[in-house]
Design an enzyme around this catalytic site. Structure first.
Site, PDB file in Angstrom:
ATOM      1  N   GLY A  69      -6.734  -0.534   1.952  1.00 20.07           N
ATOM      2  CA  GLY A  69      -6.703   0.884   1.613  1.00 20.07           C
ATOM      3  C   GLY A  69      -6.193   1.070   0.198  1.00 20.07           C
TER       4      GLY A  69
ATOM      5  CB  CYS B 230       1.906  -0.999  -0.224  1.00 18.92           C
ATOM      6  SG  CYS B 230       1.374   0.358  -1.284  1.00 18.92           S
ATOM      7  CG  LEU B 231      -3.479  -3.204  -2.704  1.00 16.14           C
ATOM      8  CD1 LEU B 231      -4.851  -2.623  -3.048  1.00 16.14           C
ATOM      9  CD2 LEU B 231      -3.509  -4.725  -2.781  1.00 16.14           C
TER      10      LEU B 231
ATOM     11  CG  HIS C 240       0.008   2.673   4.021  1.00 14.85           C
ATOM     12  ND1 HIS C 240       0.869   1.596   4.114  1.00 14.85           N
ATOM     13  CD2 HIS C 240      -0.335   2.754   2.704  1.00 14.85           C
ATOM     14  CE1 HIS C 240       1.048   1.082   2.892  1.00 14.85           C
ATOM     15  NE2 HIS C 240       0.323   1.759   2.020  1.00 14.85           N
ATOM     16  CD  GLU C 241      -4.006   3.905   1.713  1.00 14.88           C
ATOM     17  OE1 GLU C 241      -3.770   4.418   0.600  1.00 14.88           O
ATOM     18  OE2 GLU C 241      -3.743   2.718   1.969  1.00 14.88           O
TER      19      GLU C 241
ATOM     20  CD  GLN D 157      -1.976   2.532  -3.533  1.00 12.42           C
ATOM     21  OE1 GLN D 157      -2.863   2.847  -2.751  1.00 12.42           O
ATOM     22  NE2 GLN D 157      -1.331   1.379  -3.447  1.00 12.42           N
TER      23      GLN D 157
ATOM     24  CG  HIS E   3      -0.019   5.652  -1.032  1.00 12.36           C
ATOM     25  ND1 HIS E   3       0.958   5.166  -1.874  1.00 12.36           N
ATOM     26  CD2 HIS E   3      -0.484   4.559  -0.366  1.00 12.36           C
ATOM     27  CE1 HIS E   3       1.070   3.855  -1.727  1.00 12.36           C
ATOM     28  NE2 HIS E   3       0.210   3.461  -0.805  1.00 12.36           N
TER      29      HIS E   3
HETATM   30 NI    NI Z   1      -0.091   1.533  -0.014  1.00 19.04          NI
END
Ligand code: NI
Length: 182
Positions: free
Chosen positions: A46, A104-105, A146-147, A51, A150
């Site tokens: 994701g 998470c990236l 999770h997204e 991000q 963000h």
């Molecule tokens: Ni993330």
């Protein structure tokens, strides 16, 4: 593809709530295509626009995607199944909870088990500008939550105890300063 970089902790942009998207047009679709390419390349399941330091309410995901090594372990390559969500809103959360390991990236190489509602319904606008609702469970429910976090300036480490969360943040602050992390 435009060159874009994934921002990481402790970049303050990650804490900025994203603004609603006013319309789904070719410019937004190009952004979503870039996001998918970056997500698959990372690799990740994701990616939210914030991000990439673009604080707009859009994210992409693909829970079908596995890295090359994992594909072999799980017996064959799975087809890609990308999903783009614009202005998502979780309109139902189950009382039942489940635990999934998350990463998470924007918080590279840190993973933790996080408890969240097991089932949700999300209302969103798709890549073509059509409003949809999707019932999500298992990993998909985790990734969507999770997204959406963000887009609200929230990170999965915020679901940990304060002690654990602060330890992670401290490590990334030190790393950003170029200090050696023990
Ligand atoms: Ni993330």
């Amino acid at each position: 593809m435009t060159k874009r970089d994934i921002i990481t902790l402790p970049d303050p942009m990650l804490r900025k709530p994203s603004a609603p998207v006013e319309r789904v047009d070719d410019e937004l679709r190009a952004l979503m295509d870039d996001m998918l390419e970056i997500m698959y390349g990372a690799p990740g399941v994701g990616l939210a626009a914030v991000q990439l330091a673009i604080p707009r309410r859009v994210f992409v995901l693909d829970v079908n995607y596995r890295r090359a090594g994992e594909e072999e372990e799980e017996g064959g390559e799975k087809p890609r199944a990308p999903i783009c969500m614009v202005n998502p809103e979780i309109i139902m959360r189950s009382e039942a909870l489940h635990v999934h390991e998350e990463g998470c990236l924007s918080i590279p190489e840190f993973y933790a088990e996080i408890e969240r509602p097991a089932k949700i319904i999300v209302r969103y606008i798709d890549r073509e500008g059509i409003q949809r609702e999707m019932a999500c469970e298992n990993m998909l429910a985790t990734v969507v939550q999770h997204e959406v976090d963000h887009l609200n300036g929230k990170l999965f480490i915020d679901h940990l105890s304060r002690l654990k969360r602060d330890r992670v943040i401290k490590k990334f602050v030190k790393a950003a300063k170029g200090e050696v992390v023990a």
